[in-house]
Design an enzyme around this catalytic site. Structure first.
Site, mmCIF file in Angstrom:
data_model
loop_
_atom_site.group_PDB
_atom_site.id
_atom_site.type_symbol
_atom_site.label_atom_id
_atom_site.label_comp_id
_atom_site.label_asym_id
_atom_site.label_seq_id
_atom_site.Cartn_x
_atom_site.Cartn_y
_atom_site.Cartn_z
ATOM 1 N N ASP A 93 0.841 -1.208 0.000
ATOM 2 C CA ASP A 93 0.000 0.000 0.000
ATOM 3 C C ASP A 93 0.874 1.256 0.000
ATOM 4 O OD1 ASP A 93 0.852 -0.225 2.612
ATOM 5 O OD2 ASP A 93 -1.146 -0.097 3.511
ATOM 6 N N SER A 94 2.200 1.063 -0.018
ATOM 7 C CA SER A 94 3.111 2.178 -0.307
ATOM 8 C C SER A 94 2.765 2.800 -1.658
ATOM 9 C CB SER A 94 4.571 1.700 -0.312
ATOM 10 O OG SER A 94 4.724 0.563 -1.123
ATOM 11 N N ASP B 61 -1.065 -6.136 -0.131
ATOM 12 C CA ASP B 61 -1.335 -5.511 1.169
ATOM 13 C C ASP B 61 -2.835 -5.298 1.350
ATOM 14 O OD1 ASP B 61 0.797 -5.020 2.849
ATOM 15 O OD2 ASP B 61 1.344 -3.117 1.896
ATOM 16 N N LYS C 191 -0.970 -9.347 3.048
ATOM 17 C CA LYS C 191 -0.150 -8.888 4.184
ATOM 18 C C LYS C 191 -0.996 -7.988 5.071
ATOM 19 C CE LYS C 191 3.466 -5.899 3.743
ATOM 20 N NZ LYS C 191 2.986 -4.746 4.530
ATOM 21 N N GLU D 124 -0.779 -5.571 8.808
ATOM 22 C CA GLU D 124 0.095 -4.927 9.789
ATOM 23 C C GLU D 124 -0.483 -5.133 11.184
ATOM 24 O OE1 GLU D 124 0.654 -0.798 8.807
ATOM 25 O OE2 GLU D 124 1.376 -1.270 6.796
ATOM 26 N N GLU E 59 9.963 -4.005 9.906
ATOM 27 C CA GLU E 59 10.335 -2.704 9.324
ATOM 28 C C GLU E 59 10.852 -1.774 10.421
ATOM 29 O OE1 GLU E 59 7.400 -0.967 6.707
ATOM 30 O OE2 GLU E 59 8.576 0.864 6.467
#
Ligand code: KIV
Length: 279
Positions: free
Chosen positions: A44-45, A83, A112, A114, A180
């Site tokens: 999602d960057s 993501d 993915k 978080e 990260e």
């Protein structure tokens, strides 16, 4: 045949380091595949590096799906991980719906998420229904408004929490874990304690693999190099020079030449122009 999560886990057992890179479109996915990189993350960057937002928070599931489809079409070998964006996995039902869309509509092979122990029940349920999950700890960009953009886990209590979270995510069935911006020693300690591979970004060489953002690695910014990146190319400069040459050739008439176009038969042209004769 695409790489599978079992292949990735085997790589850890064999001590093979695992390269992973983000990609957001068809062309870049083709290049990643041709370079033999086994893992593509449609991160999602993309909200920041492709769409120009200041964080990943505004990214929607539909935007992710749009880009993931292109990446899946562009790749044949790599395992493509998508993501789940901010607020799309706040409950088990929501996560099942969102992750289901990523697998069924976008065609990715894994998702993915978080977060730490709090998302473990969600990870467990996704895995139970057959959706492979990569977890993500340390600096988690979707929480930037809460935690700021900085290294996580420098203090003993925070480091211990990250270790506990990592173990909870592994127990819940995550197939790999992104770390990260955590201290190098902490990433190493977690990597030693887990059976699943850790994939670091700004977390040192002690992780089982590394992930980098396409634009960072290839120098697609003119002004900014994150500390955790090594630039393997300076494409912003290369592209800018190419564009300046192109514009200059158009202005001078040096481009295009006859070889860049096709000709028609002279008689057919004369016939076509008859009704438009000027005198
Ligand atoms: O969105 C992303 O690109 C990521 C990587 C930086 C791990 O989450």
């Amino acid at each position: 045949m695409r790489t599978t999560i079992l292949d990735i886990q085997k790589m850890k057992r064999r001590g093979e380091r695992i390269p992973m890179i983000t990609a957001y479109d068809y062309t870049s996915a083709q290049i990643v595949d041709q370079a033999g990189i086994p893992l593509i993350l449609v991160g999602d960057s993309l909200g920041m590096v492709v769409l120009g937002h200041s964080s990943t928070v505004p990214v929607t599931l539909d935007e992710m799906i749009h880009h993931m489809r292109a990446v899946v079409r562009g790749s044949q070998q790599a395992l493509v991980i998508g993501d789940l964006p901010f607020l799309t996995y706040t409950s088990i039902d929501k996560a099942l719906h969102s992750a289901g869309r990523l697998l069924q509509e976008a065609g990715v092979q894994a998702v993915k998420v978080e977060g730490g122990a709090a998302v473990a029940p969600i990870v467990r349920r996704l895995v139970e229904v057959g959706i492979p999950v990569m977890a993500h700890l340390g600096f988690t960009p979707q929480s930037v408004n809460q935690i700021g953009m900085r290294v996580q886990g420098r203090r003993a209590a925070d480091a211990r929490q990250i270790i506990e979270d990592a173990m909870a995510l592994e127990a819940a069935g995550a197939f790999a874990l992104v770390l990260e911006l955590v201290p190098i020693q902490l990433a190493e300690a977690i990597t030693k304690r887990l059976r699943i591979p850790t994939i670091g970004i700004g977390a040192g060489a002690g992780c089982d693999g590394q992930v980098q953002v396409w634009h960072d690695l290839l120098g697609l910014y003119t002004d900014f190099v994150p500390r955790h990146t090594r630039r393997y190319a300076n494409l912003a400069e290369t592209i800018s020079a190419a564009l300046q040459s192109y514009a200059s050739d158009v202005r001078s008439g040096a481009f295009p030449t006859e070889e860049h176009g096709s000709k028609m038969d002279g008689e057919a042209l004369a016939e076509a122009l008859k009704p438009f004769a000027t005198e």
